[in-house]
Enzyme design. Structure first.
Site, PDB file in Angstrom:
ATOM      1  CB  CYS A  95      -0.892  -0.128   1.479  1.00 21.07           C
ATOM      2  SG  CYS A  95      -2.122   1.731   1.387  1.00 21.07           S
TER       3      CYS A  95
ATOM      4  CB  CYS B  71      -1.888   4.440   4.536  1.00 19.84           C
ATOM      5  SG  CYS B  71      -3.316   4.053   3.390  1.00 19.84           S
ATOM      6  CB  SER B  72      -0.468   0.926   6.480  1.00 17.59           C
ATOM      7  OG  SER B  72      -1.523   1.616   6.936  1.00 17.59           O
ATOM      8  CB  CYS B  73      -4.062  -0.568   2.479  1.00 17.29           C
ATOM      9  SG  CYS B  73      -5.805   1.438   2.573  1.00 17.29           S
TER      10      CYS B  73
END
Lengths: 216, 217
Positions: A115, A118-120
């Site tokens: 991702c 962000c941090s999906c």
């Protein structure tokens, strides 16, 4: 044994000495108390959330999906057709796993998930993401230099294997189905699941080969 | 926004350094921070995209200087202020002036809420996707000041529709608190060399989920 409390306390080791709190600990504790006092959080809810992601929801869920895909061709097809339904059908549903796609590694194609924005990450099947997955170096280079990234994980793909990187920019979450290792004929689903590491389902590792204990 | 969060393809961040021990948390405050942000989100006062925008909408120097959960906490503080749920004064003193007009997610409701999640697909109500699998599309050169989920590296590029995921909540409007606006969501497959030139592998591809308003129709 004497050591320098003041230095440790200021640099991220607050548990060495409970008489001092580092800045971030103090900030988070104060915010938690404020939100509880204002009725914005139920402090008991935090313990349930932590218990969920520290003990119940983790990469073992994903490993069970992979092991079943390796042993049950109908399930593998269902995963290809509608991973959301197939994985929810195994009881692995929930936050950050509402919409799922399974991507299958083959000798020709290797899949890797990132991702960049962000941090999906597919929490329902892999739990909370590891630190490196959320870090700037991985987010920056996974898309532009996947082979260099894999080398840092000790993975070299055979000449001619193409890499497909999936950038999780929406609420669709991606689960890599690694290739089943050689020498696992007759293994039970439990035995197979033991060969499926978290990283192999992100695409930064391969499934473990049982004979040597090394990644295949 | 052309912000610090848009990291794909950037140089200079160094090696990845996977940690074999790899604990979920590196300090007790990180545990509390994760749980607090999830619990506060459970009160339903903001959308996931408002939460993302609150984290990324800051000075790049600050963004890169903060650890992951520090960023979560700064984002939470900013959201609480923007939404008028907590004042600057309350944040600096730690003393509540009064209760917030929000119902907290109760401890006995957390388990079911986490298992339920919150699906992001919506009823298309007769709308049909403009593109089908296999079709070549061109992404638009969008550079809004607000939230967007198209990485800079795939703006104004040609790709192929690899999947039609469904009719999903649109992040650009969701980041302003709008929970209903949705658009068709596609997976678009790009040749890695079209995005990153010679540094990319010849046959490698990068697949990105993009909404219809991000594509030239």
């Amino acid at each position: 044994m004497p050591h320098d409390h003041s230095h440790d306390d200021l640099h991220g080791h607050p548990h060495d000495d409970h008489s001092h709190l580092d800045d971030e600990t103090a900030r988070v504790m104060a915010l938690e108390k404020l939100l509880a006092d204002k009725g914005l959080i139920d402090p008991g809810a935090l313990d349930v959330i932590l218990d969920t992601y520290e003990t119940r929801v983790g990469p073992r869920n994903g490993a069970r999906v992979v092991a079943r895909a390796w042993t049950d061709p109908d399930f593998a097809q269902a995963l290809r057709d509608d991973a959301t339904a197939a994985i929810h059908g195994m009881g692995f549903a929930g936050r950050q796993g509402e919409h799922l796609t399974a991507v299958f590694n083959t000798p020709q194609d290797h899949n890797m998930v990132v991702c960049t924005l962000c941090s999906c990450y597919p929490w329902s099947v892999l739990g909370l993401p590891p630190t490196w997955y959320k870090s700037a170096p991985y987010r920056a280079r996974a898309v532009s230099d996947p082979r260099g990234v894999l080398a840092e994980f000790g993975v070299t793909l055979p000449e001619g294997t193409a890499i497909r990187v999936w950038d999780s920019t929406a609420e669709m979450r991606y689960l890599v189905i690694p290739m089943r290792p050689e020498g696992t004929e007759g293994f039970s689903e439990d035995q197979l699941a033991d060969l499926v590491s978290r990283d192999s389902m992100i695409g930064t590792a391969l499934a473990t080969t049982p004979a040597t204990g090394e990644a295949a | 926004m052309n912000g610090p969060q848009d990291l794909g393809g950037r140089d200079g961040f160094g090696p990845i350094a996977p940690d074999p021990q790899d604990p979920l948390f590196h300090a007790e405050w990180e545990r509390r921070a994760m749980a607090m942000v999830v619990a506060a989100g459970g009160a339903g006062a903001w959308t996931i995209d408002e939460s993302r925008f609150a984290r990324e909408n800051r000075d790049p120097g600050e963004y890169y200087g903060l650890s992951y959960y520090q960023l979560w906490i700064r984002g939470l503080e900013d959201l609480l202020k923007t939404k008028g749920l907590v004042t600057d004064d309350e944040l600096s003193t730690g003393q509540a002036d009064g209760p917030a007009d929000v119902t907290a997610l109760a401890a006995d409701k957390v388990g079911p809420a986490l298992m339920r999640g919150s699906p992001y697909d919506r009823d298309p109500k007769g709308s049909r996707p403009a593109f089908e699998v296999g079709q070549t599309v061109q992404t638009r050169n969008l550079q809004p000041r607000g939230h967007i989920r198209m990485p800079a590296y795939c703006r104004n590029r040609r790709g192929v529709v690899a999947a039609v995921h469904g009719y999903h909540v649109f992040p650009d409007t969701s980041a302003k608190g709008d929970r209903t606006t949705a658009h068709w969501l596609y997976n678009i497959s790009f040749a890695a060399r079209d995005l990153f030139g010679d540094r990319a592998g010849e046959n490698d591809r990068v697949n990105v989920d993009l909404w219809e308003p991000y594509l030239n129709v």
